[in-house]
Design an enzyme around this catalytic site. Structure first.
Site, short mmCIF file in Angstrom:
data_model
loop_
_atom_site.label_atom_id
_atom_site.label_comp_id
_atom_site.label_asym_id
_atom_site.label_seq_id
_atom_site.Cartn_x
_atom_site.Cartn_y
_atom_site.Cartn_z
N ASP A 1 35.00 27.01 48.06
CA ASP A 1 35.19 28.47 47.61
C ASP A 1 33.69 28.86 47.37
O ASP A 1 32.77 27.86 47.64
CB ASP A 1 35.94 28.58 46.31
CG ASP A 1 36.24 30.42 46.09
OD1 ASP A 1 36.94 30.80 46.88
OD2 ASP A 1 35.68 30.96 45.42
N LYS B 1 44.10 26.88 42.32
CA LYS B 1 42.62 26.71 42.40
C LYS B 1 42.00 26.16 41.29
O LYS B 1 42.61 25.82 40.07
CB LYS B 1 42.48 28.44 42.01
CG LYS B 1 41.09 28.83 42.55
CD LYS B 1 41.31 29.47 44.05
CE LYS B 1 39.74 29.60 44.74
NZ LYS B 1 39.94 30.20 45.97
P1 NDP Z 1 29.69 31.01 49.41
O1 NDP Z 1 29.05 30.33 48.26
O2 NDP Z 1 29.37 30.61 50.49
O3 NDP Z 1 28.87 32.39 49.51
C1 NDP Z 1 28.89 33.57 48.52
C2 NDP Z 1 28.05 34.66 48.60
O4 NDP Z 1 28.62 35.55 47.76
C3 NDP Z 1 26.69 34.46 48.56
O5 NDP Z 1 25.96 35.32 49.27
C4 NDP Z 1 26.52 34.69 46.79
O6 NDP Z 1 25.06 35.31 46.75
C5 NDP Z 1 27.37 36.00 46.82
N1 NDP Z 1 27.91 36.03 45.38
C6 NDP Z 1 28.52 35.04 44.73
N2 NDP Z 1 28.75 35.31 43.46
C7 NDP Z 1 28.34 36.61 43.25
C8 NDP Z 1 28.21 37.50 42.29
N3 NDP Z 1 28.77 37.19 40.97
N4 NDP Z 1 27.45 38.74 42.51
C9 NDP Z 1 27.15 38.88 43.65
N5 NDP Z 1 26.97 38.21 44.81
C10 NDP Z 1 27.68 37.04 44.67
O7 NDP Z 1 31.12 31.30 49.06
P2 NDP Z 1 32.08 31.81 50.19
O8 NDP Z 1 31.60 32.60 51.44
O9 NDP Z 1 32.79 30.70 50.49
O10 NDP Z 1 33.10 32.95 49.37
C11 NDP Z 1 32.95 34.34 49.39
C12 NDP Z 1 34.16 35.06 49.00
O11 NDP Z 1 35.29 34.60 49.85
C13 NDP Z 1 34.90 34.54 47.77
O12 NDP Z 1 35.34 35.64 46.95
C14 NDP Z 1 35.68 33.67 47.77
O13 NDP Z 1 36.64 33.45 46.93
C15 NDP Z 1 36.24 34.14 49.05
N6 NDP Z 1 37.18 33.31 50.05
C16 NDP Z 1 36.55 32.02 50.57
C17 NDP Z 1 37.42 31.21 51.54
C18 NDP Z 1 36.56 30.03 52.01
O14 NDP Z 1 37.12 29.54 53.16
N7 NDP Z 1 35.42 29.75 51.68
C19 NDP Z 1 38.55 31.64 51.89
C20 NDP Z 1 39.06 32.98 51.40
C21 NDP Z 1 38.31 33.81 50.46
P3 NDP Z 1 24.23 34.44 45.74
O15 NDP Z 1 23.64 33.08 46.68
O16 NDP Z 1 23.22 35.30 45.36
O17 NDP Z 1 24.98 33.85 44.58
O1 2IT Z 2 40.26 31.53 48.50
C1 2IT Z 2 40.45 30.94 49.47
O2 2IT Z 2 41.68 30.99 50.27
C2 2IT Z 2 39.74 29.69 49.72
N1 2IT Z 2 38.95 29.45 49.08
C3 2IT Z 2 40.17 28.61 50.74
C4 2IT Z 2 41.13 27.70 50.25
C5 2IT Z 2 41.59 26.45 50.99
O3 2IT Z 2 42.26 25.49 50.47
O4 2IT Z 2 41.28 26.37 52.07
#
Ligand code: NDP
Ligand code: 2IT
Length: 450
Positions: A166, A126
Site C-alpha cells: 500500500d 490491513k
Molecule cells: P505509493 O506509496 O506508491 O504512492 C502514494 C502517492 O500518494 C505518492 O505520490 C504520495 O506522495 C502520495 N501521497 C501519499 N500520502 C499522501 C498524503 N498524506 N498527502 C498527499 N499525498 C500523499 O502508494 P500507492 O500508489 O500504492 O497507493 C495510493 C493509494 O491507492 C492509497 O490510498 C492506497 O491505499 C490505494 N490503493 C493501493 C493499492 C495498491 O495495489 N498499491 C490497491 C488499492 C488502493 P509523496 O511521495 O509525496 O508521499
Molecule cells: O487497498 C488495497 O486494496 C491494497 N492496498 C492492495 C491489497 C492487496 O492485498 O493486494
C-alpha cells in the site's frame, strides 16, 4: 434511516470517538445499506452489523530497529484482521508517518467489501506502521522491514492472513519482508505475501493491476452512460504505484493526462504528461514530482499551500482520478472540479473523497467510480497471485491482465445490477457498498454467531 442502523452508527461513534477516519468509513457504508437491512430483519437479531464493525482481531506491536548512525529507533506496528468470513484476511501494509489505529481500521473495514466485490475467496484485513520511508537508506528500509516481520510472522500465513503493499510499501519492501519470513519459518511459503518480485513467484501484471483495473472500471462506467475515454483530459493525484499505471492505461485508451502530483504539489503539462519521465523520477530515483518541471521546461509546477486544498484539483479536466490518499477531495475541491466541467471521478485511492464531496458530486450528476469497486483490481490480482502460488504455476501477462479485465467488468455489472434492483440510478457508491455487503452478510449469516 432504519432505527437499527442508526443505533449501530451511534454505538460505533461512542465506542471509537477519536477514530475519525474509521467512523467516516463506517458511516459511509452503513448509511447506504439500509435497503438491504430492511429486507433482512434477521440481521438485527443476529447482531450482524455490530459484529461487522468490530474487527475479529487487532494486533499491535513495537518495531525497534537501528538506523545508519547506530541509533535505536522505535515505531508502531499494526495488523487488523477484520473479517474472515470469505477467506484468509487479505489487504496491504501501509508505511507512512500518519498511520494510526483509526487509519488501519478504516482501511481494513473498507477492504472487507472491496474483497467481497471481487468474487474471490478473500477476507478483509490491513496493517502497517508509522515508519516514514522518505529519506531512509536501502539498509534502513531493510532493517525496518526485517524487524517488522520478526513480529508480524507470528500472525500471518497463506491460509490465515496474506499482506501486500500500500502507500510506502512496494516491491522492495515486500522482498525484504518475504526474505525475513522465509528465514524465520524455514519454509518457502510463496503465498504468504503478494506483490512479490517476478523472480520469486510474484505475479505478472500485479504491479500494474490497481491502476489498470481503475481504468477498466472507468471504461465500463463511461460505456454504460454512452461515453468513452478517447480525447478526454485527465488529472491524477499521486505519482505512486496506482497513479502511474492508471496514467499508462488512460493513454492506451486515447485519453490525455495533463497533471499528476505528490504531497508537495502538482505538475501541469498541456502537451500531456511524459510518463517515462515520471517513472524515472518516481520508480527509479525516488525523487519529487517538482523535478519533472526541471526537465520539461514547458511544464508548470504548483506547490501545495499549507492549510489549502491540493493545487491539482483547480486544473480543468474531464476526468479526475484521485490516486494518492484519503480525503484528498473535499467539498471545495469538488466544487472547483464541477465548475471546471468534470464528468467523472475514479477513486484509485481508498476513501479519497469526503462524505460532503461525494454528496456534491452525486447531486450534480457527476459519475463517481467508488474506491471499493474501482480500485479492487489490485487485491483481485493479489488473489490471482495466491492462486498461481498454490498451483506452483505462472500465468502470462496477457492471461492475468485478461482475468483482471473480466473481474473489473463483473464488478461493474454487479454494481449496475444492484443499482437497478434498489433503484439507485447512477449512485454507484451506494450500489458498490450494497453489493459487497450482501456477499459478506450472507457468508456471516451462514457461519453463525462468531
Ligand atoms: P505509493 O506509496 O506508491 O504512492 C502514494 C502517492 O500518494 C505518492 O505520490 C504520495 O506522495 C502520495 N501521497 C501519499 N500520502 C499522501 C498524503 N498524506 N498527502 C498527499 N499525498 C500523499 O502508494 P500507492 O500508489 O500504492 O497507493 C495510493 C493509494 O491507492 C492509497 O490510498 C492506497 O491505499 C490505494 N490503493 C493501493 C493499492 C495498491 O495495489 N498499491 C490497491 C488499492 C488502493 P509523496 O511521495 O509525496 O508521499
Ligand atoms: O487497498 C488495497 O486494496 C491494497 N492496498 C492492495 C491489497 C492487496 O492485498 O493486494
Amino acid at each position: 434511516m432504519e432505527a437499527y442502523l442508526e443505533k449501530v452508527i451511534n454505538d460505533t461513534r461512542a465506542k471509537n470517538a477519536h477514530e475519525k477516519e474509521f467512523l467516516q468509513a463506517v458511516e459511509e457504508v452503513l448509511t447506504t445499506i439500509a435497503p438491504a437491512v430492511k429486507r433482512h430483519p434477521e440481521y438485527k437479531e443476529m447482531a450482524l452489523l455490530e459484529r461487522l464493525v468490530e474487527p475479529e482481531r487487532i494486533i499491535m506491536f513495537r518495531v525497534p530497529w537501528i538506523d545508519d548512525k547506530g541509533q535505536i529507533q522505535v515505531n508502531k506496528g499494526y495488523r487488523v484482521q477484520y473479517n474472515g468470513a470469505l477467506g484468509p484476511y487479505k489487504g496491504g501494509l501501509r508505511f507512512h508517518p500518519s498511520v494510526n489505529l483509526s487509519i488501519i481500521k478504516f482501511l481494513g473495514f473498507e477492504q472487507i467489501f472491496k474483497n467481497a466485490l471481487t468474487g474471490l475467496p478473500i477476507g478483509g484485513g490491513k496493517g502497517g506502521s508509522d515508519f516514514d520511508p522518505k529519506g531512509k537508506s536501502d539498509n534502513e528500509i531493510m532493517k525496518f522491514c526485517q524487524s517488522f516481520m520478526l513480529e508480524l510472522q507470528r500472525h500471518i500465513g497463506h491460509n490465515l492472513d496474506v499482506p501486500a503493499g500500500d502507500i510506502g510499501v512496494g516491491g522492495r519492501e515486500i522482498g525484504y519482508m518475504f526474505g525475513q519470513y522465509r528465514r524465520i519459518r524455514n519454509q518457502y511459503e510463496a503465498g504468504v505475501l503478494t506483490g512479490k518480485g517476478l523472480d520469486y513467484w510474484g505475479s505478472l501484471a500485479r504491479k500494474e493491476a490497481t491502476g489498470y483495473g481503475l481504468i477498466y472500471f472507468m471504461r465500463e462506467m463511461l460505456k454504460a452512460n454512452n461515453l468513452d475515454m478517447k480525447d478526454k483530459t485527465v488529472i491524477i493525484s499521486g505519482s505512486g504505484n496506482v497513479a502511474i499505471y492508471a496514467c499508462e492505461k488512460a493513454y492506451q485508451y486515447g485519453a490525455k493526462v495533463v497533471a499528476m502530483s505528490d504531497s508537495n504539489g502538482c505538475i501541469y503539462d498541456e502537451n500531456g504528461i511524459d510518463l517515462a519521465l515520471i517513472k524515472e523520477i518516481k520508480e527509479i530515483k525516488r525523487g519529487r514530482i517538482k523535478e519533472y518541471a526541471d526537465v520539461k521546461t514547458n511544464a508548470k509546477y504548483y506547490e501545495n499551500k499549507e492549510g489549502m486544498e491540493p493545487a491539482i484539483w483547480s486544473i480543468k479536466a474531464d476526468i479526475a482520478l484521485p490516486c494518492a490518499t484519503q480525503n484528498d477531495i473535499n467539498l471545495n475541491s469538488a466544487k472547483k472540479l464541477v465548475e471546471n466541467g468534470v464528468i467523472a471521478i475514479g477513486e484509485g485511492a481508498n476513501m479519497p473523497t469526503t462524505i460532503e464531496a461525494i454528496k456534491y458530486f452525486l447531486d450534480n450528476k457527476i459519475l463517481l467510480a467508488p474506491a471499493k469497486a474501482a480500485n479492487a483490481g489490485g487485491v483481485a490480482t493479489s488473489a490471482l497471485e495466491m492462486s498461481q502460488n498454490s498451483m506452483r504455476l505462472s500465468w502470462t501477462f496477457e492471461e492475468v491482465d485478461q482475468k483482471l479485465d473480466n473481474i473489473m467488468v463483473n464488478i461493474f455489472k454487479s454494481c449496475e445490477e444492484t443499482s437497478k434492483f434498489y433503484d439507485l440510478g447512477t449512485n454507484y457508491v451506494a450500489a458498490a457498498n450494497l453489493a459487497g455487503f450482501r456477499r459478506v452478510a450472507k457468508a456471516m449469516r451462514a457461519q453463525g454467531v462468531i
